[in-house]
Design a protein around this motif. Structure first.
Motif, mmCIF file in Angstrom:
data_model
loop_
_atom_site.group_PDB
_atom_site.id
_atom_site.type_symbol
_atom_site.label_atom_id
_atom_site.label_comp_id
_atom_site.label_asym_id
_atom_site.label_seq_id
_atom_site.Cartn_x
_atom_site.Cartn_y
_atom_site.Cartn_z
ATOM 1 N N GLU A 117 -37.184 18.176 43.421
ATOM 2 C CA GLU A 117 -38.107 18.178 41.981
ATOM 3 C C GLU A 117 -37.911 17.354 41.078
ATOM 4 O O GLU A 117 -38.851 17.095 40.088
ATOM 5 C CB GLU A 117 -37.974 19.837 41.880
ATOM 6 N N SER A 122 -39.366 14.042 41.396
ATOM 7 C CA SER A 122 -40.731 14.024 40.957
ATOM 8 C C SER A 122 -41.292 14.134 39.727
ATOM 9 O O SER A 122 -42.630 14.059 39.362
ATOM 10 C CB SER A 122 -41.361 15.202 41.867
ATOM 11 N N GLY A 137 -46.473 14.756 28.855
ATOM 12 C CA GLY A 137 -45.556 15.140 29.994
ATOM 13 C C GLY A 137 -44.151 15.066 29.795
ATOM 14 O O GLY A 137 -43.820 14.372 28.717
ATOM 15 N N THR A 144 -29.678 19.770 36.069
ATOM 16 C CA THR A 144 -30.647 20.485 35.610
ATOM 17 C C THR A 144 -30.414 20.317 33.918
ATOM 18 O O THR A 144 -29.541 20.018 33.596
ATOM 19 C CB THR A 144 -31.058 21.628 36.269
ATOM 20 N N ARG A 179 -33.721 21.209 44.365
ATOM 21 C CA ARG A 179 -33.629 20.817 42.791
ATOM 22 C C ARG A 179 -33.871 19.343 42.709
ATOM 23 O O ARG A 179 -34.554 18.904 41.848
ATOM 24 C CB ARG A 179 -32.690 21.672 42.108
ATOM 25 N N GLN A 235 -40.025 16.329 37.274
ATOM 26 C CA GLN A 235 -40.449 17.719 36.911
ATOM 27 C C GLN A 235 -39.317 18.021 36.044
ATOM 28 O O GLN A 235 -38.144 17.731 36.247
ATOM 29 C CB GLN A 235 -40.623 18.884 38.119
ATOM 30 N N ALA A 236 -39.636 19.060 35.015
ATOM 31 C CA ALA A 236 -38.393 19.624 34.186
ATOM 32 C C ALA A 236 -37.866 20.864 34.768
ATOM 33 O O ALA A 236 -38.425 21.744 35.136
ATOM 34 C CB ALA A 236 -39.087 19.946 32.728
ATOM 35 N N VAL A 237 -36.586 20.716 35.276
ATOM 36 C CA VAL A 237 -35.978 21.806 36.344
ATOM 37 C C VAL A 237 -34.866 22.344 35.499
ATOM 38 O O VAL A 237 -33.977 21.584 34.819
ATOM 39 C CB VAL A 237 -35.428 21.090 37.346
#
Length: 514
Positions: A493, A496, A116, A129, A490, A498-500
């Motif tokens: 996300e 959580s 992950g 980001t 964003r 995630q790769a944003v």
């Protein structure tokens, strides 16, 4: 980590917050001394140019101080409780900000078990980001790209900021930022204090799109050719010789290869103490290269959200260009609404008939049309059709040019006769309602024409859709609200795990008509 994210190795002795505070104070003292010491700069231009560079350097120090202070206060135990472990306590990164590039460090955490993407708790907390630029810079250039081309946006940024991303990066930011734009335009905040009458104007405008041949030429591998002169004249001449003669277009062929976008303008009017309707209030523009059905469904949903649901007792007026299938769809979606033909379309038909009998630009032509326009504005469409039918009977069945006159008259009579219910202009004028679609006509020229229909442009519909959606948000005056809304999405996300990344090469999907 993304290959677009600059991550230099951390220095052996990174600065502390006290070091950064001291450097910021020293830089501020340097700026004060520059402003007050004698002899100073010879001209104000020289002073302001130098001062801007000093302020940017001070801004970089302050941003670095902010990031370092947040890094010191951040506690990663919440992420460790979620199953992450510290892989690097001081992973370096360079972030390009409004003041210039800033280097800072932050902890890198990876999943303790299984694979992950890793996370940087500091970036998650700040909403950063994997783009190498700050959200403010990305927003600036995307907003600029809604008004000018990507290349010009890059040039303007370099002119005012001293450095700017390439045009390709700006385009990819636009593609990524526009992904949630349709959701925002559909479900975003509603305007406050709306009016009493809802007006919807619908129109379309085509933009030049790339042909299949042009797309194939763009997407094929770049061929290597012999080196030669690199000047503009000879480079172009060599390319033309290599390409060969272009096939000459046949009569009637268009080079534009236009694809039409549907534009919807929605606003309200409020009746004042004088009995007249005032506005427009809370005007919103929406455009899409998707199907017209999807645009009409958007209009139906927004009308309901703004307090004009199906079956409402409030007045809903829709002004259209007279297309029959459009009228039928609108009657199914907006039952009880007043659908109106743009009076300019009816006037154009009258002028078309008048030119059959009178010379262009003559006073006779103006007088002939004015009599019929008076009937039109009073709503006496049946009487108007009777005048035209008498003109048709007066045309000789034989003779030079009579066949054309009969054909045009029959066409105009058929057009107006099928739309009598849409031309109750007398009643509409008494109630101070709308009889022309000037608002959406102006929006078509401004929103679409000035950005997407310029010389040399050849769009792909999905990429043009991204620019159009963001341009609608900017024209509506919702850019700051949209950026805040999209930043919140964003951040969720990022939290959580995630790769944003905003930057994207995948075009925006056109809205489904189903």
């Amino acid at each position: 980590m993304s290959n677009r994210e600059s991550n230099p190795p951390a220095t052996a002795c990174p600065p502390t917050t006290e070091d950064l505070r001291r450097q910021a104070h020293e830089r501020l003292d340097e700026i004060l001394a520059y402003c007050s010491n004698d002899p100073g700069p010879a001209t104000f231009l020289e002073f302001e140019t130098t001062l801007l560079g000093l302020l940017r350097s001070l801004g970089c120090l302050l941003i670095q101080l902010f990031l370092w202070a947040r890094h010191d206060r951040l506690d990663p135990t919440a992420w460790q409780a979620r199953g992450y472990r510290v892989a690097d306590p001081a992973a370096g990164r360079t972030l390009k900000t409004s003041c210039g590039p800033v280097t800072y460090i932050r902890a890198l955490l990876v999943p303790r078990h299984g694979g992950g993407p890793g996370v940087h708790p500091l970036d998650v907390a700040l909403g950063l980001t994997r783009d190498a630029y700050s959200p403010l810079i990305i927003g600036w250039f995307c907003r600029l790209a809604t008004r000018v081309s990507f290349r010009i946006a890059s040039g303007l940024g370099e002119m005012f900021l001293g450095a700017a991303p390439p045009a390709s990066a700006i385009e990819q930011w636009v593609l990524g930022l526009a992904r949630p734009a349709y959701v925002y335009l559909s479900d975003g905040p509603l305007p406050a204090e709306d009016g009493d009458v809802l007006v919807i104007e619908i129109d379309g405008k085509a933009v030049p799109t790339a042909t299949a041949q042009e797309l194939a030429r763009r997407r094929r591998p770049w061929a290597r050719h012999e080196r030669g002169c690199k000047c503009q004249r000879h480079r172009g001449r060599t390319r033309r010789e290599r390409r060969g003669r272009k096939e000459r277009r046949k009569k009637g062929d268009k080079s534009k290869n236009g694809r039409s976008a549907t534009l919807v303008v929605m606003y309200t009017l409020r009746r004042g103490e004088d009995g007249r309707l005032h506005g427009p209030i809370n005007k919103k523009v929406f455009g899409t290269f998707g199907s017209r059905k999807s645009a009409l469904r958007w209009a139906r949903a927004q009308a309901t959200r703004r307090g004009f649901p199906p079956g409402t007792a409030k007045v809903v007026q829709i002004v259209v260009d007279g297309e029959t299938c459009l009228e039928q769809r609108l009657r199914r979606l907006f039952r009880g609404a007043t659908i109106t033909l743009d009076v300019r379309h009816a006037q154009e038909k009258l002028w078309e008939v008048g030119r059959l009998f009178h010379r262009e630009g003559s006073t006779e032509l103006v007088d002939w049309v004015e009599v019929l326009e008076e009937l039109l504005y009073k709503g006496h469409v049946r009487a108007l059709l009777g005048r035209l039918e008498r003109e048709l009977k007066g045309v000789s069945p034989r003779g030079p040019g009579t066949k054309q006159k009969r054909g045009v008259l029959k066409k105009v009579i058929g057009y107006l006769g099928a739309r009598v219910k849409l031309m109750d202009y007398g009643r509409l004028r008494k109630e101070d309602l709308v009889i022309a679609s000037g608002v959406v006509e102006g929006a078509a020229r401004y929103v679409i024409g000035e950005r997407l229909d310029n010389s040399g442009m050849r769009w792909i519909e999905e990429r043009a859709e991204a620019v159009l959606l963001l341009r609608c948000i900017e024209v509506n005056g919702d850019w700051e609200a949209f950026m805040k809304w999209s930043q919140e999405r964003r951040t969720q996300e990022l939290e959580s795990g995630q790769a944003v990344q905003i930057r994207s090469t995948r075009p925006t999907q056109l809205p489904d008509a189903a």
